[in-house]
Design a protein around this motif. Structure first.
Motif, PDB file in Angstrom:
ATOM      1  N   ASP A   1      43.290  36.179  45.776  1.00  0.00           N
ATOM      2  CA  ASP A   1      42.279  36.847  44.951  1.00  0.00           C
ATOM      3  C   ASP A   1      42.250  38.338  45.248  1.00  0.00           C
ATOM      4  O   ASP A   1      42.228  38.739  46.420  1.00  0.00           O
ATOM      5  CB  ASP A   1      40.868  36.321  45.290  1.00  0.00           C
ATOM      6  CG  ASP A   1      40.652  34.908  44.808  1.00  0.00           C
ATOM      7  OD1 ASP A   1      41.633  34.265  44.419  1.00  0.00           O
ATOM      8  OD2 ASP A   1      39.495  34.464  44.836  1.00  0.00           O
ATOM      9  N   TYR A   2      42.230  39.115  44.191  1.00  0.00           N
ATOM     10  CA  TYR A   2      42.010  40.559  44.319  1.00  0.00           C
ATOM     11  C   TYR A   2      40.717  40.863  43.581  1.00  0.00           C
ATOM     12  O   TYR A   2      40.675  40.830  42.358  1.00  0.00           O
ATOM     13  CB  TYR A   2      43.156  41.356  43.697  1.00  0.00           C
ATOM     14  CG  TYR A   2      44.451  41.251  44.471  1.00  0.00           C
ATOM     15  CD1 TYR A   2      44.830  42.247  45.370  1.00  0.00           C
ATOM     16  CD2 TYR A   2      45.278  40.158  44.305  1.00  0.00           C
ATOM     17  CE1 TYR A   2      46.015  42.149  46.084  1.00  0.00           C
ATOM     18  CE2 TYR A   2      46.463  40.042  45.019  1.00  0.00           C
ATOM     19  CZ  TYR A   2      46.818  41.041  45.907  1.00  0.00           C
ATOM     20  OH  TYR A   2      47.994  40.934  46.618  1.00  0.00           O
ATOM     21  N   SER A   3      39.646  41.112  44.315  1.00  0.00           N
ATOM     22  CA  SER A   3      38.361  41.454  43.716  1.00  0.00           C
ATOM     23  C   SER A   3      38.187  42.951  43.816  1.00  0.00           C
ATOM     24  O   SER A   3      38.175  43.504  44.917  1.00  0.00           O
ATOM     25  CB  SER A   3      37.233  40.766  44.488  1.00  0.00           C
ATOM     26  OG  SER A   3      36.706  39.733  43.737  1.00  0.00           O
ATOM     27  N   VAL A   4      38.069  43.600  42.661  1.00  0.00           N
ATOM     28  CA  VAL A   4      38.047  45.066  42.683  1.00  0.00           C
ATOM     29  C   VAL A   4      36.851  45.589  41.887  1.00  0.00           C
ATOM     30  O   VAL A   4      36.341  44.919  40.986  1.00  0.00           O
ATOM     31  CB  VAL A   4      39.354  45.655  42.103  1.00  0.00           C
ATOM     32  CG1 VAL A   4      40.562  45.122  42.865  1.00  0.00           C
ATOM     33  CG2 VAL A   4      39.493  45.377  40.627  1.00  0.00           C
ATOM     34  N   CYS A   9      45.396  44.914  28.629  1.00  0.00           N
ATOM     35  CA  CYS A   9      45.177  46.302  28.191  1.00  0.00           C
ATOM     36  C   CYS A   9      44.251  46.365  26.981  1.00  0.00           C
ATOM     37  O   CYS A   9      43.738  47.434  26.641  1.00  0.00           O
ATOM     38  CB  CYS A   9      46.485  47.010  27.877  1.00  0.00           C
ATOM     39  SG  CYS A   9      47.376  46.378  26.438  1.00  0.00           S
ATOM     40  N   GLN A  10      44.042  45.218  26.344  1.00  0.00           N
ATOM     41  CA  GLN A  10      43.190  45.184  25.159  1.00  0.00           C
ATOM     42  C   GLN A  10      41.797  44.639  25.475  1.00  0.00           C
ATOM     43  O   GLN A  10      40.980  44.458  24.589  1.00  0.00           O
ATOM     44  CB  GLN A  10      43.852  44.336  24.067  1.00  0.00           C
ATOM     45  CG  GLN A  10      45.222  44.841  23.654  1.00  0.00           C
ATOM     46  CD  GLN A  10      45.197  46.269  23.146  1.00  0.00           C
ATOM     47  OE1 GLN A  10      44.488  46.583  22.202  1.00  0.00           O
ATOM     48  NE2 GLN A  10      45.947  47.159  23.802  1.00  0.00           N
ATOM     49  N   THR A  32      42.639  48.828  35.300  1.00  0.00           N
ATOM     50  CA  THR A  32      41.922  48.548  36.554  1.00  0.00           C
ATOM     51  C   THR A  32      42.859  47.871  37.549  1.00  0.00           C
ATOM     52  O   THR A  32      42.888  48.238  38.732  1.00  0.00           O
ATOM     53  CB  THR A  32      40.701  47.652  36.253  1.00  0.00           C
ATOM     54  OG1 THR A  32      39.856  48.333  35.315  1.00  0.00           O
ATOM     55  CG2 THR A  32      39.919  47.339  37.519  1.00  0.00           C
ATOM     56  N   ALA A  33      43.648  46.923  37.067  1.00  0.00           N
ATOM     57  CA  ALA A  33      44.583  46.218  37.948  1.00  0.00           C
ATOM     58  C   ALA A  33      45.641  47.168  38.498  1.00  0.00           C
ATOM     59  O   ALA A  33      45.945  47.159  39.696  1.00  0.00           O
ATOM     60  CB  ALA A  33      45.248  45.074  37.187  1.00  0.00           C
ATOM     61  N   HIS A  50      44.452  49.504  41.174  1.00  0.00           N
ATOM     62  CA  HIS A  50      44.189  48.861  42.462  1.00  0.00           C
ATOM     63  C   HIS A  50      45.414  48.146  43.025  1.00  0.00           C
ATOM     64  O   HIS A  50      45.319  47.448  44.044  1.00  0.00           O
ATOM     65  CB  HIS A  50      43.021  47.883  42.332  1.00  0.00           C
ATOM     66  CG  HIS A  50      41.691  48.558  42.176  1.00  0.00           C
ATOM     67  ND1 HIS A  50      41.169  48.908  40.946  1.00  0.00           N
ATOM     68  CD2 HIS A  50      40.796  48.987  43.090  1.00  0.00           C
ATOM     69  CE1 HIS A  50      40.006  49.498  41.117  1.00  0.00           C
ATOM     70  NE2 HIS A  50      39.755  49.573  42.410  1.00  0.00           N
ATOM     71  N   GLY A  51      46.553  48.290  42.366  1.00  0.00           N
ATOM     72  CA  GLY A  51      47.786  47.704  42.905  1.00  0.00           C
ATOM     73  C   GLY A  51      47.829  46.194  42.865  1.00  0.00           C
ATOM     74  O   GLY A  51      48.457  45.571  43.721  1.00  0.00           O
ATOM     75  N   VAL A  52      47.166  45.604  41.874  1.00  0.00           N
ATOM     76  CA  VAL A  52      47.211  44.141  41.756  1.00  0.00           C
ATOM     77  C   VAL A  52      48.625  43.725  41.324  1.00  0.00           C
ATOM     78  O   VAL A  52      49.113  44.184  40.290  1.00  0.00           O
ATOM     79  CB  VAL A  52      46.179  43.644  40.712  1.00  0.00           C
ATOM     80  CG1 VAL A  52      46.311  42.145  40.508  1.00  0.00           C
ATOM     81  CG2 VAL A  52      44.764  44.022  41.146  1.00  0.00           C
TER      82      VAL A  52
END
Ligand code: FES
Length: 107
Positions: free
Chosen positions: A13-16, A87-88, A27-28, A31-33
């Motif tokens: 999980d990546y919570s940002v 992206c949409q 956003t991803a 944050h380097g997701v």
């Protein structure tokens, strides 16, 4: 500040913290997701930002437009009910807590 959680195919999980008005893709990437590439920069022309939005959040999203619809059919990983081009999808305060799954493979 809305939070977005990305769950990778490996179950990580990546919570940002996101900014309202930004896309889920941007956003991803910021944050380097891993697994969300965003090759076309958010112009709905690459499908490397495909995600599976968790069912409970789907009804809170804007409708899929025709261009996105066509590209989703070309995404490498299977299309599911919650498939979106990230992206949409715009992050809003109402989407705080959004959870999306990242497909194992992008084009
Ligand atoms: Fe290319 Fe979303 S970043 S389609």
């Amino acid at each position: 500040m809305p939070k977005v959680t990305y769950v990778t195919d490996a179950g990580v999980d990546y919570s940002v913290d996101a900014t309202s008005g930004d896309s889920v893709m941007a956003t991803a990437v910021r944050h380097g997701v891993p697994g969300i590439i965003g090759e076309c920069g958010g112009n709905a022309s690459c499908a490397t930002c495909h995600v599976w939005v968790r069912e409970e959040f789907v009804s809170g999203l804007d409708e899929i437009e025709e261009l996105e619809e066509d590209l989703l059919d070309m995404a490498v990983s299977e299309r599911r009910d919650g498939s979106r081009l990230s992206c949409q999808v715009e992050v809003t305060d109402d989407l705080d807590g959004l959870v999306v799954d990242v497909p194992p493979t992008q084009p």
